[in-house]
Design a protein around this motif. Sequence first.
Motif, PDB file in Angstrom:
ATOM      1  N   GLN A   1      34.465  46.291  47.754  1.00  0.00           N
ATOM      2  CA  GLN A   1      33.714  47.270  47.109  1.00  0.00           C
ATOM      3  C   GLN A   1      32.435  47.113  47.521  1.00  0.00           C
ATOM      4  O   GLN A   1      31.711  48.093  47.476  1.00  0.00           O
ATOM      5  CB  GLN A   1      33.788  47.462  45.646  1.00  0.00           C
ATOM      6  N   LEU A   2      31.786  45.885  47.563  1.00  0.00           N
ATOM      7  CA  LEU A   2      30.322  45.706  48.200  1.00  0.00           C
ATOM      8  C   LEU A   2      30.439  44.367  48.678  1.00  0.00           C
ATOM      9  O   LEU A   2      30.992  43.373  48.323  1.00  0.00           O
ATOM     10  CB  LEU A   2      29.674  45.861  46.753  1.00  0.00           C
ATOM     11  N   VAL A   3      29.162  44.288  49.657  1.00  0.00           N
ATOM     12  CA  VAL A   3      29.057  42.888  50.316  1.00  0.00           C
ATOM     13  C   VAL A   3      27.507  42.678  50.543  1.00  0.00           C
ATOM     14  O   VAL A   3      26.823  43.464  50.673  1.00  0.00           O
ATOM     15  CB  VAL A   3      29.735  42.911  51.837  1.00  0.00           C
ATOM     16  N   GLU A   4      27.362  41.532  49.878  1.00  0.00           N
ATOM     17  CA  GLU A   4      25.833  41.086  49.890  1.00  0.00           C
ATOM     18  C   GLU A   4      25.587  39.842  51.059  1.00  0.00           C
ATOM     19  O   GLU A   4      26.239  38.658  50.743  1.00  0.00           O
ATOM     20  CB  GLU A   4      25.299  40.593  48.410  1.00  0.00           C
ATOM     21  N   HIS A   5      25.022  40.186  52.145  1.00  0.00           N
ATOM     22  CA  HIS A   5      24.699  39.241  53.229  1.00  0.00           C
ATOM     23  C   HIS A   5      23.528  38.318  52.710  1.00  0.00           C
ATOM     24  O   HIS A   5      22.482  38.815  52.965  1.00  0.00           O
ATOM     25  CB  HIS A   5      24.746  39.837  54.431  1.00  0.00           C
ATOM     26  N   LEU A   6      23.450  37.248  52.559  1.00  0.00           N
ATOM     27  CA  LEU A   6      22.492  36.289  52.163  1.00  0.00           C
ATOM     28  C   LEU A   6      22.021  35.303  53.061  1.00  0.00           C
ATOM     29  O   LEU A   6      21.038  34.569  52.797  1.00  0.00           O
ATOM     30  CB  LEU A   6      22.632  35.447  50.504  1.00  0.00           C
ATOM     31  N   GLY A   7      22.719  35.242  54.239  1.00  0.00           N
ATOM     32  CA  GLY A   7      22.286  34.313  55.144  1.00  0.00           C
ATOM     33  C   GLY A   7      23.271  33.168  55.293  1.00  0.00           C
ATOM     34  O   GLY A   7      24.071  32.847  55.739  1.00  0.00           O
ATOM     35  N   GLY A   8      22.909  32.270  54.080  1.00  0.00           N
ATOM     36  CA  GLY A   8      23.616  30.988  53.971  1.00  0.00           C
ATOM     37  C   GLY A   8      24.895  31.130  53.220  1.00  0.00           C
ATOM     38  O   GLY A   8      25.686  30.302  53.226  1.00  0.00           O
ATOM     39  N   SER A   9      25.079  32.443  52.674  1.00  0.00           N
ATOM     40  CA  SER A   9      26.357  32.685  51.908  1.00  0.00           C
ATOM     41  C   SER A   9      26.692  34.142  51.695  1.00  0.00           C
ATOM     42  O   SER A   9      25.561  35.002  52.181  1.00  0.00           O
ATOM     43  CB  SER A   9      26.163  32.225  50.383  1.00  0.00           C
ATOM     44  N   THR A  10      27.932  34.445  51.421  1.00  0.00           N
ATOM     45  CA  THR A  10      28.294  35.962  51.552  1.00  0.00           C
ATOM     46  C   THR A  10      28.778  36.280  50.058  1.00  0.00           C
ATOM     47  O   THR A  10      29.633  35.456  49.777  1.00  0.00           O
ATOM     48  CB  THR A  10      29.142  36.495  52.617  1.00  0.00           C
ATOM     49  N   VAL A  11      28.507  37.065  49.209  1.00  0.00           N
ATOM     50  CA  VAL A  11      28.804  37.411  48.203  1.00  0.00           C
ATOM     51  C   VAL A  11      29.458  38.774  48.315  1.00  0.00           C
ATOM     52  O   VAL A  11      28.973  39.713  48.698  1.00  0.00           O
ATOM     53  CB  VAL A  11      27.775  37.614  47.205  1.00  0.00           C
ATOM     54  N   VAL A  12      30.999  38.812  47.858  1.00  0.00           N
ATOM     55  CA  VAL A  12      31.896  39.901  48.029  1.00  0.00           C
ATOM     56  C   VAL A  12      32.043  40.294  46.749  1.00  0.00           C
ATOM     57  O   VAL A  12      32.807  39.455  45.767  1.00  0.00           O
ATOM     58  CB  VAL A  12      32.966  39.647  49.095  1.00  0.00           C
ATOM     59  N   TYR A  13      32.039  41.635  46.277  1.00  0.00           N
ATOM     60  CA  TYR A  13      32.659  42.323  45.223  1.00  0.00           C
ATOM     61  C   TYR A  13      33.864  43.074  45.557  1.00  0.00           C
ATOM     62  O   TYR A  13      33.831  44.065  46.359  1.00  0.00           O
ATOM     63  CB  TYR A  13      31.535  43.172  44.578  1.00  0.00           C
ATOM     64  N   ALA A  14      34.866  42.635  44.985  1.00  0.00           N
ATOM     65  CA  ALA A  14      36.429  43.269  45.120  1.00  0.00           C
ATOM     66  C   ALA A  14      36.964  43.900  43.949  1.00  0.00           C
ATOM     67  O   ALA A  14      36.836  43.495  42.706  1.00  0.00           O
ATOM     68  CB  ALA A  14      37.169  42.411  45.894  1.00  0.00           C
ATOM     69  N   GLY A  15      37.747  44.922  43.901  1.00  0.00           N
ATOM     70  CA  GLY A  15      38.415  45.339  42.917  1.00  0.00           C
ATOM     71  C   GLY A  15      40.041  45.834  43.192  1.00  0.00           C
ATOM     72  O   GLY A  15      40.371  46.077  44.392  1.00  0.00           O
ATOM     73  N   LYS A  16      40.673  46.428  42.071  1.00  0.00           N
ATOM     74  CA  LYS A  16      41.845  46.856  42.334  1.00  0.00           C
ATOM     75  C   LYS A  16      41.741  48.375  41.670  1.00  0.00           C
ATOM     76  O   LYS A  16      40.915  48.690  41.043  1.00  0.00           O
ATOM     77  CB  LYS A  16      43.114  46.127  41.648  1.00  0.00           C
ATOM     78  N   GLN A  17      42.788  49.282  42.049  1.00  0.00           N
ATOM     79  CA  GLN A  17      42.881  50.528  41.589  1.00  0.00           C
ATOM     80  C   GLN A  17      43.299  50.544  40.129  1.00  0.00           C
ATOM     81  O   GLN A  17      42.937  51.423  39.251  1.00  0.00           O
ATOM     82  CB  GLN A  17      43.990  51.339  42.169  1.00  0.00           C
ATOM     83  N   SER A  18      43.597  49.361  39.611  1.00  0.00           N
ATOM     84  CA  SER A  18      43.906  49.521  37.929  1.00  0.00           C
ATOM     85  C   SER A  18      42.753  49.111  37.246  1.00  0.00           C
ATOM     86  O   SER A  18      42.842  49.107  36.003  1.00  0.00           O
ATOM     87  CB  SER A  18      44.902  48.454  37.626  1.00  0.00           C
ATOM     88  N   GLY A  19      41.552  48.897  38.009  1.00  0.00           N
ATOM     89  CA  GLY A  19      40.493  48.724  37.207  1.00  0.00           C
ATOM     90  C   GLY A  19      39.845  47.169  37.183  1.00  0.00           C
ATOM     91  O   GLY A  19      38.824  47.141  37.066  1.00  0.00           O
ATOM     92  N   GLU A  20      40.496  46.205  37.506  1.00  0.00           N
ATOM     93  CA  GLU A  20      40.068  44.620  37.642  1.00  0.00           C
ATOM     94  C   GLU A  20      38.996  44.707  38.874  1.00  0.00           C
ATOM     95  O   GLU A  20      39.339  45.170  39.596  1.00  0.00           O
ATOM     96  CB  GLU A  20      41.194  43.876  37.781  1.00  0.00           C
ATOM     97  N   SER A  21      38.140  43.779  38.554  1.00  0.00           N
ATOM     98  CA  SER A  21      37.296  43.392  39.521  1.00  0.00           C
ATOM     99  C   SER A  21      36.791  41.873  39.557  1.00  0.00           C
ATOM    100  O   SER A  21      36.938  41.244  38.584  1.00  0.00           O
ATOM    101  CB  SER A  21      36.048  44.172  39.349  1.00  0.00           C
ATOM    102  N   VAL A  22      36.463  41.500  40.780  1.00  0.00           N
ATOM    103  CA  VAL A  22      36.181  40.342  40.849  1.00  0.00           C
ATOM    104  C   VAL A  22      35.153  39.830  41.911  1.00  0.00           C
ATOM    105  O   VAL A  22      34.724  40.845  42.628  1.00  0.00           O
ATOM    106  CB  VAL A  22      37.347  39.161  41.313  1.00  0.00           C
ATOM    107  N   THR A  23      34.175  38.671  41.692  1.00  0.00           N
ATOM    108  CA  THR A  23      33.274  38.428  42.816  1.00  0.00           C
ATOM    109  C   THR A  23      33.321  37.152  43.386  1.00  0.00           C
ATOM    110  O   THR A  23      34.251  36.212  42.747  1.00  0.00           O
ATOM    111  CB  THR A  23      31.685  38.305  41.966  1.00  0.00           C
TER     112      THR A  23
END
Length: 358
Positions: free
Chosen positions: A302-324
């Motif tokens: 759903q969203l990606v944050e490129h921080l250089g030394g690391s990458t933060v990824v926000y992901a989800g499912k159609q049922s509403g659950e989400s994880v980082t």
Amino acid sequence: MAGSIVLENIVKRFGALTIIHGIDLQIEAGEFVVFVGPSGCGKSTLLRMIAGLEEISGGELHIDGERVNETAASKRGIAMVFQSYALYPHMSVYKNLAFGLETAGYRKQEVQTRVNRAAETLQITALLDRKPKALSGGQRQRVAIGRAIVREPRIFLFDEPLSNLDAELRVQMRVEIAKLHQTLGSTMIYVTHDQVEAMTMADKIVVLREGRIMQVGRPLDLYNNPANQFVAGFIGSPKMNFLDARLSEKDSSRRTIEVAGQEIVLDRALSTKDDAPLSFGLRPEHLSIAGGGVSLGTWIVQLVEHLGGSTVVYAGKQSGESVTLVLDGQRGVRIGESIPLGFDPSSLHLFGADGQRL
């Protein structure tokens, strides 16, 4: 210089309203202890009771073995640094540092020795002739800390002292206060709502919520073994992922749970009720894209944050659950992409309906 503190069933009431609910805590001499928790959890009130600025409604407070409930703040051997610098604008830095000692009747030579020693420790000797208006925020905070140091107290109390500084200065002052603790060896209690400050500075963290202690321990102990879901979610940045879970109806061994459409086998049976809701926790850095471990199914980025030394990824499912997820290095993950997630089963946390760790 000692500085041990023991709180026994400490209570604070304002009329019929109880703010602090029977707190028991032991702080050893020379420890750096951080009180952390959300706004309104009672951490500053607790600090002010230790300082003698707030009356204790119940319980006993001991400093170096002596009961001090009714002892005046000036007699407790404590110095406090507030969020507000509270410097005298018409006085030089030297006079700001010296004023309390002069008022207390110290000789001129003793005052000068203490001020110069504090200024050297805090690297503000070159600023002694300036007025506060000619100082930066970080320099003013050093002067405020210096005013506490010259009193040579057995205990230092810090009430969110870095809240007025910008991000870069906060990091710098965190390091300086930690160095100061190593140099002086005094007992220090530091109040903050910032769990990063707590993790990076403390020998021991006290996590508070609604006037009660949720957990006490060393920073990594709280991070790796949170006692309950509140501590698990409060300590760590980004915060821990929580997903709804239940015991699987297909497995009578009580070792299989259903999470995000997946069945996950645990290393031991659960004693919870069959229909009791569970909370499944995983820290962002313990999730991985594909690879080995236990599968958590396929998720949509759903969203990606490129921080250089690391990458933060926000992901989800159609049922509403989400994880980082927090991934090392620079990753070519794209929004809308389907990614299979997995985890090491040794890193999962499971909490019951009451929020306690199972």
